[in-house]
Enzyme design. Sequence first.
Site, PDB file in Angstrom:
ATOM      1  N   ASP A  13      29.059  12.062  32.294  1.00 27.11           N
ATOM      2  CA  ASP A  13      28.358  11.141  31.384  1.00 27.11           C
ATOM      3  C   ASP A  13      29.363  10.085  30.921  1.00 27.11           C
ATOM      4  O   ASP A  13      30.582  10.276  31.018  1.00 27.11           O
ATOM      5  CB  ASP A  13      27.790  11.889  30.174  1.00 27.11           C
ATOM      6  CG  ASP A  13      27.027  10.964  29.221  1.00 27.11           C
ATOM      7  OD1 ASP A  13      26.155  10.204  29.691  1.00 27.11           O
ATOM      8  OD2 ASP A  13      27.320  10.959  28.013  1.00 27.11           O
ATOM      9  N   CYS A  76      23.551  11.358  32.782  1.00 27.96           N
ATOM     10  CA  CYS A  76      23.503  10.080  32.065  1.00 27.96           C
ATOM     11  C   CYS A  76      22.366   9.275  32.688  1.00 27.96           C
ATOM     12  O   CYS A  76      22.368   9.043  33.908  1.00 27.96           O
ATOM     13  CB  CYS A  76      24.844   9.367  32.266  1.00 27.96           C
ATOM     14  SG  CYS A  76      24.901   7.692  31.610  1.00 27.96           S
ATOM     15  N   GLU A 161      27.946   8.513  19.247  1.00 26.24           N
ATOM     16  CA  GLU A 161      29.366   8.517  19.662  1.00 26.24           C
ATOM     17  C   GLU A 161      30.302   8.457  18.460  1.00 26.24           C
ATOM     18  O   GLU A 161      31.408   8.972  18.490  1.00 26.24           O
ATOM     19  CB  GLU A 161      29.661   7.327  20.588  1.00 26.24           C
ATOM     20  CG  GLU A 161      29.124   7.479  21.993  1.00 26.24           C
ATOM     21  CD  GLU A 161      29.922   8.467  22.865  1.00 26.24           C
ATOM     22  OE1 GLU A 161      31.154   8.456  22.825  1.00 26.24           O
ATOM     23  OE2 GLU A 161      29.266   9.265  23.576  1.00 26.24           O
ATOM     24  N   CYS A 195      17.772   9.301  27.291  1.00 25.12           N
ATOM     25  CA  CYS A 195      19.208   9.117  27.148  1.00 25.12           C
ATOM     26  C   CYS A 195      19.772  10.445  26.667  1.00 25.12           C
ATOM     27  O   CYS A 195      19.230  11.046  25.730  1.00 25.12           O
ATOM     28  CB  CYS A 195      19.524   8.019  26.135  1.00 25.12           C
ATOM     29  SG  CYS A 195      21.288   7.898  25.756  1.00 25.12           S
ATOM     30  N   HIS A 197      22.227  11.222  25.029  1.00 19.82           N
ATOM     31  CA  HIS A 197      22.772  11.263  23.664  1.00 19.82           C
ATOM     32  C   HIS A 197      21.691  11.580  22.619  1.00 19.82           C
ATOM     33  O   HIS A 197      22.000  12.038  21.520  1.00 19.82           O
ATOM     34  CB  HIS A 197      23.375   9.904  23.282  1.00 19.82           C
ATOM     35  CG  HIS A 197      24.728   9.647  23.862  1.00 19.82           C
ATOM     36  ND1 HIS A 197      24.946   9.471  25.202  1.00 19.82           N
ATOM     37  CD2 HIS A 197      25.944   9.541  23.267  1.00 19.82           C
ATOM     38  CE1 HIS A 197      26.234   9.247  25.405  1.00 19.82           C
ATOM     39  NE2 HIS A 197      26.858   9.281  24.246  1.00 19.82           N
TER      40      HIS A 197
HETATM   41  N1  DGL Z   1      24.148   9.041  27.708  1.00 21.45           N
HETATM   42  C1  DGL Z   1      23.853   7.906  28.490  1.00 21.45           C
HETATM   43  C2  DGL Z   1      22.421   7.939  28.973  1.00 21.45           C
HETATM   44  O1  DGL Z   1      21.885   8.983  29.150  1.00 21.45           O
HETATM   45  C3  DGL Z   1      24.159   6.529  28.045  1.00 21.45           C
HETATM   46  C4  DGL Z   1      25.063   6.229  26.965  1.00 21.45           C
HETATM   47  C5  DGL Z   1      25.740   4.900  27.114  1.00 21.45           C
HETATM   48  O2  DGL Z   1      25.175   3.863  26.747  1.00 21.45           O
HETATM   49  O3  DGL Z   1      26.865   4.951  27.580  1.00 21.45           O
HETATM   50  O4  DGL Z   1      21.795   6.952  29.190  1.00 21.45           O
END
Ligand code: DGL
Length: 277
Positions: A13, A76, A161, A195, A197
């Site tokens: 990721d 990701c 983050e 996403c 996150h």
């Molecule tokens: N965790 C990532 C996703 O699933 C993206 C995070 C980023 O913008 O770097 O899209």
Amino acid sequence: MLSANAAPIGVFDSGYGGLTILKELLTHLPQYDYVYLGDNARNPYGTRSFETVYQFTLEAVRYLFNQGCPLVILACNTASAKALRTIQQQDLPLIDNTRRVLGVIRPSVEQVGLLTKTGHVGVLGTTGTVNSDSYRIEIQKLFPSVRVFQQACPMWVPLVENGEYQAAGADYFIERDLALLFRQSPLIDTIILGCTHYPLLIAKVKRYLPVHVKLLSQGEIVAQSLTDYLQRHEDMAQRCSQFGQRHFLTTDDAQVFNQHATVFLGKSISSQKVTIF
Ligand code: DGL
């Protein structure tokens, strides 16, 4: 450190988000070895161009292959949306056609059509994922009658983050972005958290959603999909080593990574800083 004969499953990721996927992989498939790589030094990916995300992701995949991974999961959405297809079609045949790289979009999409009753589905993601239109394209291949409404949430990844996902400030952006999504269609009854996150924001997201709306979080879905994949691909299941080892790598400060990763995984870990570019 993994043992010298390890052939771990690589999980990649741009930062911490993929840990929400790894957490479920460790629950469903604990017997395998895993190496997690977070490109924290270059996060976020969500606002970067196709070319940049592709280059960064390819560097990560090459690095994980060099660590002995026969299989890499792009945990990701942004990397899956912008780099997966090119890596699968152009790069793998040149690097090593016996290895595999899998993403998180397809498994998520497969669930959507089974859950929506109104046929109106919402996708929340980074600007990159939304602009790529990958979710709409994939959903319409499998479920042509489903209508897809997408909303980019550019502040959500920085909130996670930076460890601010429980702060009151997060509510502002979550409420605003959900309102923008429902303004596109009040009939949305199923939402993909597109996403990796976003699961850390789930409690706040639910606060601003009508109770009947179903929220799809990807960890469990990807873990189930990988379980099926390994059952269908006996050769790959054999190649991936099964000593239950875990190794954590970051392109930025290891101590900071350890602190954050503990929150994501619910247990303390010890990572190592690496240079992949
Ligand atoms: N965790 C990532 C996703 O699933 C993206 C995070 C980023 O913008 O770097 O899209």
